[in-house]
Design an enzyme around this catalytic site. Structure first.
Site, PDB file in Angstrom:
ATOM      1  N   CYS A   1      19.793  95.861  93.246  1.00  0.00           N
ATOM      2  CA  CYS A   1      18.780  94.811  93.107  1.00  0.00           C
ATOM      3  C   CYS A   1      17.832  95.275  92.014  1.00  0.00           C
ATOM      4  O   CYS A   1      17.397  96.435  92.022  1.00  0.00           O
ATOM      5  CB  CYS A   1      18.034  94.587  94.424  1.00  0.00           C
ATOM      6  SG  CYS A   1      16.587  93.496  94.296  1.00  0.00           S
ATOM      7  N   THR A   2      17.496  94.389  91.090  1.00  0.00           N
ATOM      8  CA  THR A   2      16.680  94.813  89.956  1.00  0.00           C
ATOM      9  C   THR A   2      15.300  95.297  90.380  1.00  0.00           C
ATOM     10  O   THR A   2      14.710  96.153  89.720  1.00  0.00           O
ATOM     11  CB  THR A   2      16.549  93.678  88.926  1.00  0.00           C
ATOM     12  OG1 THR A   2      16.054  92.491  89.573  1.00  0.00           O
ATOM     13  CG2 THR A   2      17.885  93.373  88.279  1.00  0.00           C
TER      14      THR A   2
ATOM     15  N   ASP B   1      14.034  86.062  86.334  1.00  0.00           N
ATOM     16  CA  ASP B   1      14.263  86.625  87.671  1.00  0.00           C
ATOM     17  C   ASP B   1      13.451  85.781  88.633  1.00  0.00           C
ATOM     18  O   ASP B   1      12.605  84.978  88.223  1.00  0.00           O
ATOM     19  CB  ASP B   1      13.816  88.090  87.699  1.00  0.00           C
ATOM     20  CG  ASP B   1      14.171  88.813  88.998  1.00  0.00           C
ATOM     21  OD1 ASP B   1      14.974  88.275  89.783  1.00  0.00           O
ATOM     22  OD2 ASP B   1      13.641  89.909  89.244  1.00  0.00           O
TER      23      ASP B   1
ATOM     24  N   CYS C   1      18.570  89.503  87.363  1.00  0.00           N
ATOM     25  CA  CYS C   1      18.553  89.268  88.813  1.00  0.00           C
ATOM     26  C   CYS C   1      19.993  89.259  89.301  1.00  0.00           C
ATOM     27  O   CYS C   1      20.814  88.481  88.808  1.00  0.00           O
ATOM     28  CB  CYS C   1      17.880  87.931  89.106  1.00  0.00           C
ATOM     29  SG  CYS C   1      17.924  87.435  90.847  1.00  0.00           S
ATOM     30  N   ASN C   2      20.293  90.118  90.266  1.00  0.00           N
ATOM     31  CA  ASN C   2      21.657  90.162  90.792  1.00  0.00           C
ATOM     32  C   ASN C   2      22.029  88.874  91.510  1.00  0.00           C
ATOM     33  O   ASN C   2      23.141  88.353  91.354  1.00  0.00           O
ATOM     34  CB  ASN C   2      21.810  91.357  91.739  1.00  0.00           C
ATOM     35  CG  ASN C   2      21.666  92.679  91.026  1.00  0.00           C
ATOM     36  OD1 ASN C   2      20.558  93.188  90.870  1.00  0.00           O
ATOM     37  ND2 ASN C   2      22.763  93.245  90.566  1.00  0.00           N
ATOM     38  N   THR C   3      21.110  88.332  92.303  1.00  0.00           N
ATOM     39  CA  THR C   3      21.402  87.112  93.057  1.00  0.00           C
ATOM     40  C   THR C   3      21.694  85.949  92.129  1.00  0.00           C
ATOM     41  O   THR C   3      22.663  85.199  92.315  1.00  0.00           O
ATOM     42  CB  THR C   3      20.221  86.769  93.979  1.00  0.00           C
ATOM     43  OG1 THR C   3      20.031  87.829  94.918  1.00  0.00           O
ATOM     44  CG2 THR C   3      20.471  85.474  94.734  1.00  0.00           C
TER      45      THR C   3
END
Length: 261
Positions: A177-178, A7, A70-72
């Protein structure tokens, strides 16, 4: 068994703790990028380059699987990560839990970073999974940074502002978001309305942890003998868990063992 997680910052703690609960005997590698964060407002090219560096640092520890917590990074870098690392190293991405959140019929709110809110990626997931359920996208400026820094005042302010933008009748909130999963109960309290049942929260940590085990042909064994294997990498450098990580239950769970340099 060794599971790596990556992340930009400490958002990986939720998924790491989920792995620890499912398989306490698994060694963990936590690889993040404090030198390059935040990733959210960066270009896709920047995110991909930094995600590859963080993943390579983790892969050097020869894990059995890599969770992109991590979403991004999952949005922008997952194809590049898989192209470089698979099939030798299975790579598991993180997707907002929109599909399970709409099972109760809604309405649903998706809390996410400003960069993700309204993005073609998130709108595509809503179209694919939400059907006729009413979904509200709620930007949460500053919340991920506040969680990263364990800034209690900033966390409270950011959660209160996002709660004010959340419709009063939502029955579920997707944590997009994590980092948000580390303050899930504070979010639940902020969106609860008097006289109504508690709002259901939907994160991704448990699902990605379970998927990582499936990808390597392993099942849950929560009573297994705990491992003391924990490697922490900060922009590739061996380190201890950041102090801010210990502000959260997930970080304290992992901090109960000594990092292996």
């Amino acid at each position: 068994m060794k599971i790596a997680l990556m992340d930009s910052g400490i958002g990986l703690l939720a998924a790491a703790a989920a792995v620890r609960r499912l398989r306490p005997d698994a060694d963990l590698v936590l690889s993040s990028d404090p030198d390059g964060m935040p990733w959210g407002p960066r270009t896709p090219e920047y995110v991909t380059a930094h995600a590859l560096d963080v993943a390579r640092a983790a892969a050097a520890h020869r894990p059995d699987a890599l969770i992109v917590a991590c979403n991004t990074a999952s949005v922008h870098a997952l194809p590049a990560l898989r192209a470089e690392l698979e099939p030798t190293l299975p790579v598991i991405g993180t997707v907002p839990a929109i599909k399970p959140s709409v099972a109760g019929g809604g309405p649903v709110a998706i809390w996410a970073t400003p960069a993700t809110t309204g993005s073609p990626y998130q709108r595509g997931l809503i179209r694919e999974f939400a059907g006729s359920v009413e979904v509200t996208e709620v930007p949460c400026p500053g919340l991920a940074d506040a969680v990263q820094n364990a800034d209690e005042t900033a966390i409270d302010l950011a959660i209160a502002a996002a709660a004010a933008r959340t419709p009063r009748d939502v029955r579920a909130v997707v944590l997009g978001c994590t980092h948000y999963e580390l303050v899930a109960e504070r979010i639940r309290a902020a969106v609860r309305q008097p006289g109504l049942p508690p709002v259901a929260l939907h994160g991704s940590a448990g699902a990605v942890a379970a998927q990582a085990l499936r990808r390597i042909g392993a099942g849950p064994a929560p009573s297994a003998e705990p491992s003391e294997g924990l490697a922490v990498l900060l922009s590739g450098r061996p380190a201890d868990l950041p102090g801010a990580a210990l502000a959260y239950a997930e970080g304290r769970l992992l901090g109960a063992v000594s990092p292996a340099r």
